[in-house]
Design a protein around this motif. Sequence first.
Motif, PDB file in Angstrom:
ATOM      1  N   VAL A 175       0.894  -1.147   0.000  1.00 56.66           N
ATOM      2  CA  VAL A 175       0.000   0.000   0.000  1.00 56.66           C
ATOM      3  C   VAL A 175       0.935   1.199   0.000  1.00 56.66           C
ATOM      4  O   VAL A 175       1.664   1.419   0.961  1.00 56.66           O
ATOM      5  CB  VAL A 175      -0.909   0.017   1.238  1.00 56.66           C
ATOM      6  CG1 VAL A 175      -1.735   1.289   1.265  1.00 56.66           C
ATOM      7  CG2 VAL A 175      -1.799  -1.209   1.250  1.00 56.66           C
ATOM      8  N   ILE A 176       0.971   1.944  -1.103  1.00 55.27           N
ATOM      9  CA  ILE A 176       1.847   3.106  -1.206  1.00 55.27           C
ATOM     10  C   ILE A 176       0.978   4.349  -1.064  1.00 55.27           C
ATOM     11  O   ILE A 176       0.071   4.574  -1.861  1.00 55.27           O
ATOM     12  CB  ILE A 176       2.588   3.140  -2.560  1.00 55.27           C
ATOM     13  CG1 ILE A 176       3.371   1.838  -2.768  1.00 55.27           C
ATOM     14  CG2 ILE A 176       3.521   4.350  -2.619  1.00 55.27           C
ATOM     15  CD1 ILE A 176       3.988   1.706  -4.153  1.00 55.27           C
ATOM     16  N   SER A 177       1.273   5.139  -0.045  1.00 59.86           N
ATOM     17  CA  SER A 177       0.497   6.352   0.221  1.00 59.86           C
ATOM     18  C   SER A 177       1.366   7.576  -0.020  1.00 59.86           C
ATOM     19  O   SER A 177       2.379   7.766   0.656  1.00 59.86           O
ATOM     20  CB  SER A 177      -0.002   6.351   1.668  1.00 59.86           C
ATOM     21  OG  SER A 177      -0.651   7.574   1.952  1.00 59.86           O
ATOM     22  N   TYR A 178       0.963   8.396  -0.972  1.00 57.62           N
ATOM     23  CA  TYR A 178       1.628   9.666  -1.242  1.00 57.62           C
ATOM     24  C   TYR A 178       0.881  10.723  -0.434  1.00 57.62           C
ATOM     25  O   TYR A 178      -0.342  10.830  -0.536  1.00 57.62           O
ATOM     26  CB  TYR A 178       1.582   9.980  -2.734  1.00 57.62           C
ATOM     27  CG  TYR A 178       2.320   8.955  -3.569  1.00 57.62           C
ATOM     28  CD1 TYR A 178       3.662   9.125  -3.892  1.00 57.62           C
ATOM     29  CD2 TYR A 178       1.675   7.803  -4.024  1.00 57.62           C
ATOM     30  CE1 TYR A 178       4.335   8.179  -4.654  1.00 57.62           C
ATOM     31  CE2 TYR A 178       2.344   6.856  -4.778  1.00 57.62           C
ATOM     32  CZ  TYR A 178       3.676   7.054  -5.082  1.00 57.62           C
ATOM     33  OH  TYR A 178       4.342   6.118  -5.830  1.00 57.62           O
ATOM     34  N   PHE A 179       1.614  11.494   0.363  1.00 54.30           N
ATOM     35  CA  PHE A 179       0.963  12.420   1.296  1.00 54.30           C
ATOM     36  C   PHE A 179       1.775  13.693   1.497  1.00 54.30           C
ATOM     37  O   PHE A 179       2.936  13.782   1.086  1.00 54.30           O
ATOM     38  CB  PHE A 179       0.753  11.727   2.652  1.00 54.30           C
ATOM     39  CG  PHE A 179       2.011  11.631   3.474  1.00 54.30           C
ATOM     40  CD1 PHE A 179       2.246  12.510   4.519  1.00 54.30           C
ATOM     41  CD2 PHE A 179       2.976  10.663   3.209  1.00 54.30           C
ATOM     42  CE1 PHE A 179       3.416  12.448   5.276  1.00 54.30           C
ATOM     43  CE2 PHE A 179       4.148  10.586   3.960  1.00 54.30           C
ATOM     44  CZ  PHE A 179       4.367  11.478   4.993  1.00 54.30           C
ATOM     45  N   ARG A 180       1.144  14.645   2.157  1.00 51.85           N
ATOM     46  CA  ARG A 180       1.765  15.892   2.612  1.00 51.85           C
ATOM     47  C   ARG A 180       1.393  16.039   4.086  1.00 51.85           C
ATOM     48  O   ARG A 180       0.230  15.860   4.452  1.00 51.85           O
ATOM     49  CB  ARG A 180       1.150  17.055   1.832  1.00 51.85           C
ATOM     50  CG  ARG A 180       2.098  17.995   1.215  1.00 51.85           C
ATOM     51  CD  ARG A 180       1.403  19.162   0.487  1.00 51.85           C
ATOM     52  NE  ARG A 180       0.278  19.726   1.197  1.00 51.85           N
ATOM     53  CZ  ARG A 180      -0.977  19.725   0.769  1.00 51.85           C
ATOM     54  NH1 ARG A 180      -1.288  19.194  -0.386  1.00 51.85           N
ATOM     55  NH2 ARG A 180      -1.946  20.255   1.471  1.00 51.85           N
ATOM     56  N   PRO A 181       2.344  16.378   4.972  1.00 50.22           N
ATOM     57  CA  PRO A 181       2.027  16.463   6.400  1.00 50.22           C
ATOM     58  C   PRO A 181       0.958  17.495   6.739  1.00 50.22           C
ATOM     59  O   PRO A 181       0.237  17.331   7.715  1.00 50.22           O
ATOM     60  CB  PRO A 181       3.352  16.836   7.066  1.00 50.22           C
ATOM     61  CG  PRO A 181       4.405  16.660   6.063  1.00 50.22           C
ATOM     62  CD  PRO A 181       3.764  16.612   4.712  1.00 50.22           C
ATOM     63  N   THR A 182       0.828  18.546   5.942  1.00 51.84           N
ATOM     64  CA  THR A 182      -0.153  19.595   6.237  1.00 51.84           C
ATOM     65  C   THR A 182      -1.517  19.341   5.583  1.00 51.84           C
ATOM     66  O   THR A 182      -2.422  20.154   5.734  1.00 51.84           O
ATOM     67  CB  THR A 182       0.380  20.967   5.774  1.00 51.84           C
ATOM     68  OG1 THR A 182       0.696  20.888   4.382  1.00 51.84           O
ATOM     69  CG2 THR A 182       1.621  21.367   6.564  1.00 51.84           C
ATOM     70  N   CYS A 183      -1.669  18.250   4.890  1.00 53.28           N
ATOM     71  CA  CYS A 183      -2.915  17.903   4.204  1.00 53.28           C
ATOM     72  C   CYS A 183      -3.880  17.270   5.212  1.00 53.28           C
ATOM     73  O   CYS A 183      -3.611  16.197   5.756  1.00 53.28           O
ATOM     74  CB  CYS A 183      -2.607  16.926   3.067  1.00 53.28           C
ATOM     75  SG  CYS A 183      -4.034  16.051   2.411  1.00 53.28           S
ATOM     76  N   VAL A 223       5.098   7.980   1.087  1.00 52.06           N
ATOM     77  CA  VAL A 223       5.941   8.839   0.268  1.00 52.06           C
ATOM     78  C   VAL A 223       5.480  10.284   0.478  1.00 52.06           C
ATOM     79  O   VAL A 223       4.398  10.665   0.039  1.00 52.06           O
ATOM     80  CB  VAL A 223       5.865   8.468  -1.228  1.00 52.06           C
ATOM     81  CG1 VAL A 223       6.776   9.370  -2.050  1.00 52.06           C
ATOM     82  CG2 VAL A 223       6.213   6.997  -1.437  1.00 52.06           C
ATOM     83  N   MET A 224       6.308  11.066   1.160  1.00 51.28           N
ATOM     84  CA  MET A 224       5.984  12.474   1.380  1.00 51.28           C
ATOM     85  C   MET A 224       6.371  13.261   0.133  1.00 51.28           C
ATOM     86  O   MET A 224       7.519  13.215  -0.300  1.00 51.28           O
ATOM     87  CB  MET A 224       6.735  13.009   2.607  1.00 51.28           C
ATOM     88  CG  MET A 224       6.269  14.395   3.009  1.00 51.28           C
ATOM     89  SD  MET A 224       7.078  15.000   4.497  1.00 51.28           S
ATOM     90  CE  MET A 224       8.657  15.492   3.796  1.00 51.28           C
ATOM     91  N   VAL A 225       5.403  13.987  -0.446  1.00 52.76           N
ATOM     92  CA  VAL A 225       5.643  14.689  -1.701  1.00 52.76           C
ATOM     93  C   VAL A 225       5.964  16.173  -1.513  1.00 52.76           C
ATOM     94  O   VAL A 225       6.433  16.822  -2.439  1.00 52.76           O
ATOM     95  CB  VAL A 225       4.462  14.536  -2.680  1.00 52.76           C
ATOM     96  CG1 VAL A 225       4.242  13.074  -3.031  1.00 52.76           C
ATOM     97  CG2 VAL A 225       3.200  15.152  -2.125  1.00 52.76           C
ATOM     98  N   ALA A 226       5.689  16.700  -0.322  1.00 48.51           N
ATOM     99  CA  ALA A 226       6.011  18.097  -0.021  1.00 48.51           C
ATOM    100  C   ALA A 226       5.996  18.248   1.491  1.00 48.51           C
ATOM    101  O   ALA A 226       5.332  17.486   2.193  1.00 48.51           O
ATOM    102  CB  ALA A 226       4.981  19.039  -0.646  1.00 48.51           C
ATOM    103  N   GLY A 227       6.739  19.229   1.981  1.00 50.62           N
ATOM    104  CA  GLY A 227       6.717  19.506   3.410  1.00 50.62           C
ATOM    105  C   GLY A 227       8.037  19.226   4.091  1.00 50.62           C
ATOM    106  O   GLY A 227       9.028  18.862   3.459  1.00 50.62           O
ATOM    107  N   ASP A 228       8.018  19.366   5.408  1.00 52.62           N
ATOM    108  CA  ASP A 228       9.196  19.187   6.243  1.00 52.62           C
ATOM    109  C   ASP A 228       9.281  17.735   6.715  1.00 52.62           C
ATOM    110  O   ASP A 228       8.283  17.173   7.183  1.00 52.62           O
ATOM    111  CB  ASP A 228       9.099  20.138   7.446  1.00 52.62           C
ATOM    112  CG  ASP A 228      10.260  19.976   8.395  1.00 52.62           C
ATOM    113  OD1 ASP A 228      11.370  20.435   8.051  1.00 52.62           O
ATOM    114  OD2 ASP A 228      10.062  19.363   9.467  1.00 52.62           O
ATOM    115  N   ALA A 229      10.463  17.139   6.620  1.00 51.58           N
ATOM    116  CA  ALA A 229      10.648  15.734   6.997  1.00 51.58           C
ATOM    117  C   ALA A 229      10.275  15.478   8.456  1.00 51.58           C
ATOM    118  O   ALA A 229       9.665  14.448   8.775  1.00 51.58           O
ATOM    119  CB  ALA A 229      12.092  15.312   6.735  1.00 51.58           C
ATOM    120  N   ASN A 230      10.605  16.400   9.355  1.00 53.53           N
ATOM    121  CA  ASN A 230      10.254  16.205  10.766  1.00 53.53           C
ATOM    122  C   ASN A 230       8.743  16.171  10.955  1.00 53.53           C
ATOM    123  O   ASN A 230       8.225  15.359  11.727  1.00 53.53           O
ATOM    124  CB  ASN A 230      10.866  17.306  11.639  1.00 53.53           C
ATOM    125  CG  ASN A 230      12.368  17.213  11.695  1.00 53.53           C
ATOM    126  OD1 ASN A 230      12.937  16.124  11.692  1.00 53.53           O
ATOM    127  ND2 ASN A 230      13.031  18.353  11.732  1.00 53.53           N
TER     128      ASN A 230
END
Length: 163
Positions: free
Chosen positions: A56-64, A88-95
């Motif tokens: 299950v591959i989830s592409y996400f953004r922490p602020t979404c 898979v984080m596509v944008a945002g801060d790694a922390n």
Amino acid sequence: MDMPRIPAAVTGFALAVFGCQAAPPLPTAPLAELLPKTTLDGKPFDPQSVAGQPLVISYFRPTCGHCQVELPRLARVAEERGATMVTVMVAGDANDGELLLRRSGVVGPALSAVGADGQAARASAGIRAVPYTLIVDSNGRVQRGLLGEQREVDLRAAMALLR
């Protein structure tokens, strides 16, 4: 009797908020091209380490907000189905991404597709918006693509083929 007309702005807003979008065509690229080669903490990642497993591959953004709601659902259903969850984080801060994944109970590789290094993976997956989830069988073939926040019952149905 005339039917009331719904202004286009209201309709557009509803579609944006409730995720009523057509899913993009399923990616045909090999699994190695769908996944970035770097983890959120900057270490190298070898896509072969998850080959041969249902994913299950989830592409996400922490602020979404939709991503924040969906990630715990995905984690639960992936575990129920015996699938490896790859985020898979596509944008945002790694922390911020790592914190969201911990809070969501996500276990599995956490990858970064932020910036130029992840551009090829984002393009191969056909990412137009997040959350975007790919259901991949143990042969590495993408079986389903889910665009927008999904209900848990719909995630179970989408992952039923992974048994």
